[in-house]
Enzyme design. Structure first.
Site, PDB file in Angstrom:
ATOM      1  N   ARG A 152       0.801  -1.224   0.000  1.00 39.34           N
ATOM      2  CA  ARG A 152       0.000   0.000   0.000  1.00 39.34           C
ATOM      3  C   ARG A 152       0.833   1.274   0.000  1.00 39.34           C
ATOM      4  O   ARG A 152       0.310   2.353  -0.257  1.00 39.34           O
ATOM      5  CB  ARG A 152      -0.925   0.012   1.220  1.00 39.34           C
ATOM      6  CG  ARG A 152      -1.969  -1.095   1.217  1.00 39.34           C
ATOM      7  CD  ARG A 152      -2.946  -0.912   2.381  1.00 39.34           C
ATOM      8  NE  ARG A 152      -3.986  -1.927   2.380  1.00 39.34           N
ATOM      9  CZ  ARG A 152      -3.923  -3.066   3.040  1.00 39.34           C
ATOM     10  NH1 ARG A 152      -2.825  -3.330   3.755  1.00 39.34           N
ATOM     11  NH2 ARG A 152      -4.903  -3.935   2.999  1.00 39.34           N
TER      12      ARG A 152
ATOM     13  N   LYS B 127       2.943 -20.610   6.255  1.00 33.23           N
ATOM     14  CA  LYS B 127       1.987 -21.131   7.219  1.00 33.23           C
ATOM     15  C   LYS B 127       1.349 -19.963   7.972  1.00 33.23           C
ATOM     16  O   LYS B 127       1.908 -18.862   7.966  1.00 33.23           O
ATOM     17  CB  LYS B 127       2.663 -22.107   8.176  1.00 33.23           C
ATOM     18  CG  LYS B 127       3.571 -21.464   9.237  1.00 33.23           C
ATOM     19  CD  LYS B 127       4.087 -22.525  10.188  1.00 33.23           C
ATOM     20  CE  LYS B 127       4.898 -21.925  11.300  1.00 33.23           C
ATOM     21  NZ  LYS B 127       4.129 -21.226  12.325  1.00 33.23           N
TER      22      LYS B 127
ATOM     23  N   HIS C 223       9.747 -23.688   7.209  1.00 33.91           N
ATOM     24  CA  HIS C 223      11.173 -23.328   7.229  1.00 33.91           C
ATOM     25  C   HIS C 223      12.023 -24.354   7.966  1.00 33.91           C
ATOM     26  O   HIS C 223      13.237 -24.439   7.740  1.00 33.91           O
ATOM     27  CB  HIS C 223      11.375 -21.927   7.832  1.00 33.91           C
ATOM     28  CG  HIS C 223      11.136 -21.853   9.310  1.00 33.91           C
ATOM     29  ND1 HIS C 223       9.895 -21.607   9.856  1.00 33.91           N
ATOM     30  CD2 HIS C 223      11.982 -21.997  10.362  1.00 33.91           C
ATOM     31  CE1 HIS C 223       9.990 -21.582  11.168  1.00 33.91           C
ATOM     32  NE2 HIS C 223      11.245 -21.821  11.513  1.00 33.91           N
TER      33      HIS C 223
ATOM     34  N   LYS D 155      16.291 -26.446   7.178  1.00 35.93           N
ATOM     35  CA  LYS D 155      17.461 -26.450   8.056  1.00 35.93           C
ATOM     36  C   LYS D 155      18.385 -27.619   7.706  1.00 35.93           C
ATOM     37  O   LYS D 155      17.932 -28.734   7.442  1.00 35.93           O
ATOM     38  CB  LYS D 155      17.025 -26.550   9.525  1.00 35.93           C
ATOM     39  CG  LYS D 155      16.316 -25.298  10.044  1.00 35.93           C
ATOM     40  CD  LYS D 155      15.914 -25.483  11.491  1.00 35.93           C
ATOM     41  CE  LYS D 155      15.265 -24.225  12.044  1.00 35.93           C
ATOM     42  NZ  LYS D 155      16.223 -23.096  12.146  1.00 35.93           N
TER      43      LYS D 155
ATOM     44  N   ASP E  85       0.480 -23.764  15.987  1.00 37.19           N
ATOM     45  CA  ASP E  85       1.593 -22.947  15.512  1.00 37.19           C
ATOM     46  C   ASP E  85       2.834 -23.781  15.191  1.00 37.19           C
ATOM     47  O   ASP E  85       3.559 -23.466  14.247  1.00 37.19           O
ATOM     48  CB  ASP E  85       1.939 -21.899  16.572  1.00 37.19           C
ATOM     49  CG  ASP E  85       2.939 -20.864  16.081  1.00 37.19           C
ATOM     50  OD1 ASP E  85       2.825 -20.437  14.914  1.00 37.19           O
ATOM     51  OD2 ASP E  85       3.826 -20.470  16.856  1.00 37.19           O
TER      52      ASP E  85
ATOM     53  N   HIS F  73       5.810 -28.246  12.037  1.00 36.19           N
ATOM     54  CA  HIS F  73       7.216 -28.583  12.296  1.00 36.19           C
ATOM     55  C   HIS F  73       7.382 -29.970  12.918  1.00 36.19           C
ATOM     56  O   HIS F  73       8.140 -30.807  12.422  1.00 36.19           O
ATOM     57  CB  HIS F  73       7.849 -27.546  13.223  1.00 36.19           C
ATOM     58  CG  HIS F  73       7.792 -26.145  12.709  1.00 36.19           C
ATOM     59  ND1 HIS F  73       7.737 -25.845  11.364  1.00 36.19           N
ATOM     60  CD2 HIS F  73       7.778 -24.953  13.352  1.00 36.19           C
ATOM     61  CE1 HIS F  73       7.702 -24.531  11.214  1.00 36.19           C
ATOM     62  NE2 HIS F  73       7.720 -23.984  12.396  1.00 36.19           N
TER      63      HIS F  73
ATOM     64  N   LYS G  66       6.444 -22.248  25.010  1.00 35.32           N
ATOM     65  CA  LYS G  66       7.141 -20.979  25.214  1.00 35.32           C
ATOM     66  C   LYS G  66       7.466 -20.808  26.692  1.00 35.32           C
ATOM     67  O   LYS G  66       6.836 -21.405  27.555  1.00 35.32           O
ATOM     68  CB  LYS G  66       6.277 -19.820  24.713  1.00 35.32           C
ATOM     69  CG  LYS G  66       6.064 -19.835  23.205  1.00 35.32           C
ATOM     70  CD  LYS G  66       5.322 -18.607  22.735  1.00 35.32           C
ATOM     71  CE  LYS G  66       5.174 -18.611  21.219  1.00 35.32           C
ATOM     72  NZ  LYS G  66       6.474 -18.550  20.526  1.00 35.32           N
TER      73      LYS G  66
END
Length: 510
Positions: A66, A172, A202, A206, A259, A264, A362
């Site tokens: 934008r 994702k 991702h 690796k 998530d 993963h 986390k």
């Protein structure tokens, strides 16, 4: 359907001159170029590829957004991102050549903006020699995929002519559950054929993840042991020591399982458990992963084979950190989990009876991602009482991050006049064994997309099967109260420890 595309072994050295991994004439359009992902990962990766000589001289990068940026303003934005995030040294002549092909197109998801973009691509095909070969990187939320795909189709930018190609790269999350993932796949495939869709995970880019394939299939040492005959259980851990870090609005309603676990961790499970493919072509590699995912299901009852939690205030090292409910922008009544663990089983001859324990969270004890194959105890130990009290179970541990490598734990005699056996470690470290710096995952995946090498990209079937594994767990959690609290800096809720204790096992402490 037979895959007749030229493919390159994903484990091959990129310096192999017999099969140079240099992209042909091409360009990339990034939707969401002003976002955090593009700034931190995509733009630095593109520069690093150029710096390594892996992009064509006429490579063209077009940002779409934008903002009313001029070419120079866009160049300045990219330069700042590259300076702060590139892995390789900044070289002026490389930058100048790359910047020549940078342009910015202002627009929303309307006809006018995409018409301008179409005109820009046609001009670049002539002036930059991109040959009609364009990759569209959708670094935008999935809610906008429909708008972007519709406009690409309407404006004719989705369809290639002659020998040229058009591809779409998708970030994702791939849906919210199996139903929405299927709808998303149908939406994208209505515009782009499946072989032109590259779904980014991702983690699969690796080096240490790709090394799972090398470890398993290039070494006769491991193959005979890689089964239920010798393996007691498998633990797959992805732990983070950070909190939401300003992502509360995005994270609420998604959670740790959606998530991280759906993509993963289940992809890591597939690579660890799959049978040996005939080759590393995309078709053969993906077929073996699909077979494993079809055989995988949650272990029941879910009340004892799963665990979830939310972190509370606590100590992260020497720093006291606030809890999830005190994070700015997070609903304190939310039941979104920041820790998720589950037990999966694979109904196959190789893995029958071997539980796979997956966990992610986390504000855990430290940042680490690893896969641990824990072996059964020896059937007969001719040792006296107390001689093996310090001996645990043998293990092979594949460290994905941060200390990339492979560790083997086994028993050894303690020096001295008595027979005493205790655990010792044999440790391989990437940083010590190789002088070459590993490329970033996004470097590898962007290059593979330009080269049409899809071995490291999940197919729509893999995505839908992953959701089929996880959906029963998410549905159970939705109907059974709140996540359990756990203090920041610990290794998750008590229920996660009980998950394994019921089976007479314990979590490995990384």
């Amino acid at each position: 359907m037979t895959d007749n595309r030229t493919w390159v072994n994903p484990l091959r050295d990129v310096q192999d001159k017999r099969l140079p991994r240099i992209a042909g004439p091409s360009g990339m359009v990034i939707f969401g170029v002003t976002g955090d992902l593009a700034r931190r990962k995509l733009l630095p990766a593109i520069y690093d590829l150029a710096n390594r000589g892996l992009l064509p001289a006429g490579f063209t990068l077009i940002g779409y957004g934008r903002r009313s940026w001029s070419k120079r303003e866009f160049e300045d934005y990219v330069y700042e991102a590259v300076s702060g995030g590139a892995r390789t040294k900044m070289r002026e002549h490389v930058w100048e050549r790359l910047a020549e092909g940078m342009h910015f197109v202002e627009g929303n998801f309307d006809d006018e903006g995409f018409d301008r973009l179409s005109a820009m691509l046609a001009e670049m095909d002539v002036t930059r020699g991109t040959g009609g070969n364009w990759a569209y990187y959708l670094s935008v939320p999935p809610d906008y995929f429909s708008d972007v795909c519709h406009q690409l189709e309407r404006s004719g930018m989705a369809e290639a002519e002659g020998d040229s190609w058009r591809r779409v790269i998708i970030e994702k999350p791939f849906g919210h559950d199996q139903e929405t993932a299927r709808e998303l796949n149908q939406l994208v495939n209505a515009v782009f054929p499946e072989e032109s869709v590259f779904r980014i995970d991702h983690y699969l880019g690796k080096e240490t993840v790709q090394n799972i394939l090398a470890l398993r299939f290039a070494n006769q040492l491991f193959d005979p042991l890689w089964s239920a005959h010798y393996v007691d259980h498998v633990q797959i851990t992805m732990a983070e020591d950070i909190g939401l870090g300003g992502r509360a609005g995005y994270y609420d309603g998604i959670g740790a399982a959606r998530d991280v676990m759906q993509n993963h961790l289940i992809q890591l499970l597939a690579l660890v458990a799959m049978e040996e493919p005939v080759s590393f072509s995309p078709t053969e590699l993906q077929a073996e992963k699909v077979k494993v995912l079809r055989a995988t299901r949650p272990s029941y009852p879910l009340s004892t084979t799963t665990a979830r939690g939310q972190y509370t205030a606590g100590w992260q090292g020497s720093h006291h950190v606030k809890g999830l409910r005190e994070e700015e922008g997070f609903d304190p009544e939310s039941t979104t989990e920041t820790f998720a663990a589950c037990t999966l089983e694979i109904n196959s001859r190789r893995w029958a009876g071997v539980p796979f324990y997956l966990r992610t969270g986390k504000r855990l004890g430290r940042r680490v991602t690893e896969i641990a194959l824990v072996f059964k105890e020896a059937p007969h130990q001719p040792f006296g009482e107390g001689q093996t009290r310090a001996l645990g179970q043998n293990a092979v541990v594949i460290r994905i991050q941060p200390d990339e490598g492979v560790l083997m734990r086994f028993g050894s005699k303690v020096p001295g006049s008595t027979m005493e056996v205790r655990d010792v470690n044999m440790d391989f470290s990437y940083s010590e064994a190789f002088t070459e710096a590993s490329p970033e995952a996004y470097e590898r995946l962007i290059l593979d997309a330009l080269l049409d090498e899809s071995s490291l990209f999940p197919t729509n079937e893999e995505v839908e099967l992953s959701w089929a594994i996880l959906d029963p767990i998410l549905e159970y959690w939705a109907d059974h109260g709140r996540p359990e609290d756990y203090a920041a800096g610990t290794w998750g809720p008590i229920s996660a420890d009980r998950m394994l204790e019921r089976d007479g096992r314990t979590w490995r402490r990384p």
